[in-house]
Design a protein around this motif. Structure first.
Motif, PDB file in Angstrom:
ATOM      1  N   ASN A 344      -0.594   3.155  12.195  1.00  0.00           N
ATOM      2  CA  ASN A 344      -0.832   4.132  11.141  1.00  0.00           C
ATOM      3  C   ASN A 344      -0.831   5.545  11.710  1.00  0.00           C
ATOM      4  OD1 ASN A 344      -1.293   1.927   9.469  1.00  0.00           O
ATOM      5  ND2 ASN A 344      -3.523   2.092   9.600  1.00  0.00           N
ATOM      6  N   VAL A 380       2.535   0.453   3.612  1.00  0.00           N
ATOM      7  CA  VAL A 380       1.740   1.105   2.582  1.00  0.00           C
ATOM      8  C   VAL A 380       1.625   2.591   2.912  1.00  0.00           C
ATOM      9  CG1 VAL A 380       0.364  -0.950   2.075  1.00  0.00           C
ATOM     10  CG2 VAL A 380      -0.467   0.711   3.764  1.00  0.00           C
ATOM     11  N   TYR A 382      -1.342   5.560   2.378  1.00  0.00           N
ATOM     12  CA  TYR A 382      -2.704   5.904   1.974  1.00  0.00           C
ATOM     13  C   TYR A 382      -2.633   7.240   1.246  1.00  0.00           C
ATOM     14  CZ  TYR A 382      -4.342   2.368   5.320  1.00  0.00           C
ATOM     15  OH  TYR A 382      -4.584   1.196   5.998  1.00  0.00           O
ATOM     16  N   ARG A 386     -10.381   6.801  -3.689  1.00  0.00           N
ATOM     17  CA  ARG A 386     -10.527   5.771  -4.715  1.00  0.00           C
ATOM     18  C   ARG A 386     -11.375   6.297  -5.879  1.00  0.00           C
ATOM     19  NH1 ARG A 386      -9.166   0.536  -2.971  1.00  0.00           N
ATOM     20  NH2 ARG A 386     -10.580  -0.362  -4.514  1.00  0.00           N
ATOM     21  N   GLU A 411      -9.862   1.636   3.776  1.00  0.00           N
ATOM     22  CA  GLU A 411      -9.529   1.002   2.493  1.00  0.00           C
ATOM     23  C   GLU A 411     -10.688   1.052   1.493  1.00  0.00           C
ATOM     24  OE1 GLU A 411      -8.786  -0.154   5.417  1.00  0.00           O
ATOM     25  OE2 GLU A 411      -6.592  -0.225   5.379  1.00  0.00           O
ATOM     26  N   ASN A 415      -7.065   5.098  -1.444  1.00  0.00           N
ATOM     27  CA  ASN A 415      -6.121   4.225  -2.126  1.00  0.00           C
ATOM     28  C   ASN A 415      -4.964   3.860  -1.192  1.00  0.00           C
ATOM     29  OD1 ASN A 415      -7.446   4.738  -4.745  1.00  0.00           O
ATOM     30  ND2 ASN A 415      -6.499   6.769  -4.561  1.00  0.00           N
ATOM     31  N   THR A 416      -4.454   2.653  -1.345  1.00  0.00           N
ATOM     32  CA  THR A 416      -3.233   2.252  -0.650  1.00  0.00           C
ATOM     33  C   THR A 416      -2.189   1.845  -1.694  1.00  0.00           C
ATOM     34  OG1 THR A 416      -3.997  -0.034  -0.408  1.00  0.00           O
ATOM     35  CG2 THR A 416      -4.441   1.488   1.413  1.00  0.00           C
ATOM     36  N   TYR A 417      -0.955   2.274  -1.438  1.00  0.00           N
ATOM     37  CA  TYR A 417       0.152   1.976  -2.343  1.00  0.00           C
ATOM     38  C   TYR A 417       1.275   1.308  -1.565  1.00  0.00           C
ATOM     39  CZ  TYR A 417      -2.121   5.049  -5.687  1.00  0.00           C
ATOM     40  OH  TYR A 417      -3.031   5.619  -6.556  1.00  0.00           O
ATOM     41  N   HIS A 433      -4.320  11.617   2.918  1.00  0.00           N
ATOM     42  CA  HIS A 433      -3.136  10.775   2.982  1.00  0.00           C
ATOM     43  C   HIS A 433      -2.845  10.332   4.410  1.00  0.00           C
ATOM     44  CE1 HIS A 433      -1.626  14.735   4.139  1.00  0.00           C
ATOM     45  NE2 HIS A 433      -0.635  14.118   4.768  1.00  0.00           N
ATOM     46  N   SER A 435       0.696   7.805   6.336  1.00  0.00           N
ATOM     47  CA  SER A 435       1.628   6.682   6.270  1.00  0.00           C
ATOM     48  C   SER A 435       1.083   5.542   7.102  1.00  0.00           C
ATOM     49  CB  SER A 435       2.998   7.109   6.799  1.00  0.00           C
ATOM     50  OG  SER A 435       3.871   5.996   6.889  1.00  0.00           O
ATOM     51  N   GLY A 436       1.194   4.329   6.578  1.00  0.00           N
ATOM     52  CA  GLY A 436       0.770   3.165   7.329  1.00  0.00           C
ATOM     53  C   GLY A 436       1.834   2.698   8.300  1.00  0.00           C
TER      54      GLY A 436
END
Length: 605
Positions: A344, A380, A382, A386, A411, A415-417, A433, A435-436
């Motif tokens: 990540n 995912v 981030y 949340r 987590e 949020n994770t998308y 934010h 990037s995973g």
């Protein structure tokens, strides 16, 4: 016989090879008839020109800070034996202690962040010593060569021949990593982040203001990135001609690649990079303040900072409206973030415009977006906090994590998308934010460079073994807590709007958020897609398809070939252009992502 450049690189390495792979060393042509001089022949040519202008000429060799002045002097002595040579930095520069006191407020005590400076170079010179040097120059009995950052000032901007030894910032960073220090600082063993900070906030800003004044007067430009014995040089008129011509058609800057603690393997394999490094985390493929241009003629190249083009041709490159808004700054950045097989990125947030201006003196902030060039099944992003997160609880958990013993449960709060190839996530400043792992991100953003506030770095240390800096106090002041899952769903994820559809072509708006000043458009096409800069600079990347060419409908510039994942710039002055498949293209479908500054096109009236 293989032709090589001034650094021994075979010329074919700069050429478009078989028409199918990422070109790592793109070139910009010098005007027809240009000649690149190498090593001693350049210095002899400079002296010949100087002697044609004056009986006892003065040659000013102004060296961008970071250049190897001692080696340059040795090279000039070898080429021009018996000529008086003066190191102007030693002769007239202020003491390291005086410079340190002058810039202390701009450097601050922070390891990474300082405050943008507005120094002029003459402030770094001792007035009495400078005047004494000028008096010495006035009493010369023969030719004299002044060498160092500020040689033009030492000559009172009236040298018979002016030479600029220029360098790209990326080369300076490599030298600093190898132990070089800042200008007149004696700090070679200092933490690399602190050396970079001094360059970024003080030296490079001052140096760019200084050299911009020389562009129209310079007689020779020398490649300061290369070793002096093999450095190429080009006449000032040819340098100016190449930069002016670069604004009439598409071009690419020279990308650079760098490993990182979270780096992956996608770029190494897909872009055919040197397999030796453990990974590649970064690629800056369009960052003119960091990247360079390779000016080519007759089988040789001279490497100059891409920023020279921005500083010397801002209106033709950027467009009148973009220049009016940003000045001689290139406001759009394209870079790669490779976590395929890696880890990540740090959990982070970028400062709001009000904060970055008041705290660091920057005029705009790093709004950005992630465009997914590729993604693994588990990839995912981030993005945002949340719903119903408790800010105090989250901040307390982040602070507890700084001791290295209480990992932050990302987590639980973020949020994770799921991230899929060709997804585009908008990330306006103030949004938490990262990037995973197992993602290949084309990051499209504004260009303030280093203003990333890490909130949590997954307990890692840097490649140098030192814990990576976390700027929690800055970060907490910028987190926008209302950007929760509901807000992100409505504003930042899946924001694709079809603009037009016709046979073989679909144009889409893929972002960014209305708070961001960059507009992005994706064009899917089978054969070709017509574009128009409409008076503002365009930056594009070929995100799908093996190879295309950029052509002018009026033949204003020759066809320009672009390969998969290559970023290219289309200057504002170009106007209409077409991106189309080539006879060598094997792909059935193509796509480009284009970015430009909102509100700067002629149709925005």
């Amino acid at each position: 016989m293989t032709t090589v450049d001034s650094r021994g690189v075979p010329l074919e390495d700069y050429m478009l090879d078989d028409g199918s792979s990422y070109v790592k060393l793109p070139t910009v042509p010098l005007p027809a008839g240009s000649e690149i001089l190498v090593g001693d022949e350049a210095w002899r040519a400079a002296m010949d020109l100087a002697k044609s202008r004056a009986e006892r000429p003065v040659i000013a060799v102004d060296v961008y800070p970071g250049g190897d002045v001692d080696s340059l002097i040795a090279r000039i002595q070898s080429a021009l034996p018996g000529i008086e040579i003066i190191d102007v930095e030693d002769a007239a520069g202020a003491t390291p202690e005086a410079i340190e006191a002058l810039i202390a407020r701009n450097l601050t005590s922070d390891r990474v962040f300082g405050v943008m400076s507005h120094f002029e170079l003459d402030e770094f010179y001792d007035v009495d010593r400078r005047d004494a040097l000028r008096e010495r120059i006035g009493e010369r009995t023969g030719p004299v060569v002044l060498v160092g950052w500020g040689a033009d000032l030492a000559a009172d901007r009236d040298a018979d021949v002016l030479v600029l030894v220029d360098m790209a910032r990326w080369e300076i960073q490599q030298r600093q990593r190898a132990g070089a220090g800042n200008w007149r600082a004696g700090n070679g063993d200092l933490d690399i982040l602190r050396k970079y900070k001094r360059g970024f906030f003080v030296e490079w800003r001052t140096a760019d203001r200084h050299k911009r004044d020389m562009f129209e007067r310079v007689d020779f430009v020398v490649d300061g990135n290369a070793a002096p014995e093999g450095a190429g040089a080009v006449l000032g008129d040819d340098f100016r001609g190449a930069l002016a011509a670069a604004t009439t058609g598409p071009f690419r800057v020279v990308p650079f690649f760098d490993p990182g603690v979270w780096g992956g393997q996608w770029m190494k394999s897909t872009l055919d990079l040197d397999p030796t490094p453990q990974n590649y985390a970064w690629c800056f493929d369009c960052v003119p303040e960091e990247n360079s241009l390779l000016l080519e003629a007759g089988g040789r190249v001279v490497e100059v900072p891409a920023m020279d083009l921005v500083l010397s041709q801002p209106r033709a490159l950027l467009g009148e409206r973009t220049f009016a808004r940003f000045g001689a700054e290139f406001p759009i950045r394209f870079d790669f973030l490779d976590t395929m097989g890696g880890g990540n990125l740090s959990l982070q947030v970028h400062p709001l415009t009000d904060y970055i201006r008041d705290t660091f003196g920057m005029s705009y902030t790093q709004d950005e977006s992630y465009y997914m060039l590729d993604a693994g099944d588990d990839a995912v992003v981030y993005l945002g906090v949340r719903n119903d997160v408790d800010p105090e609880e989250m901040v307390a958990a982040l602070r507890a994590a700084t001791d290295g013993e209480h990992p932050f449960d990302a987590e639980k709060y973020i949020n994770t998308y799921p991230a899929r190839k060709h997804d585009h996530f908008a990330i306006p400043a103030g949004t938490v934010h990262c990037s995973g792992a197992n993602s290949m991100v084309l990051e499209i953003s504004a260009t303030p460079y280093i203003f990333t506030f890490k909130l949590w770095d997954w307990g890692r240390v840097g490649l140098d073994g030192i814990p990576r800096p976390v700027h929690l106090d800055h970060g907490v002041k910028n987190i926008q807590w209302d950007r929760d899952a509901d807000w992100v769903d409505r504003n930042l994820v899946g924001q694709v709007e079809e603009i037009r559809r016709e046979s073989g072509l679909v144009e889409e708006r893929t972002g960014l958020h209305e708070l961001e000043f960059i507009e992005t458009r994706r064009h899917w096409f089978d054969q070709s897609a017509a574009h128009d800069t409409e008076g503002t600079v365009n930056v594009l990347n070929l995100v799908e398809g093996d190879e295309v060419e950029v052509v002018s409908p009026t033949d204003a510039f020759p066809p320009y070939t672009v390969h998969y994942a290559e970023t290219f710039i289309v200057p504002a002055a170009v106007g209409p252009y077409v991106v189309r498949r080539t006879p060598n293209s094997r792909s059935e479908r193509f796509a480009t992502v284009k970015a430009y500054v909102r509100g700067t096109r002629t149709t925005d009236d």
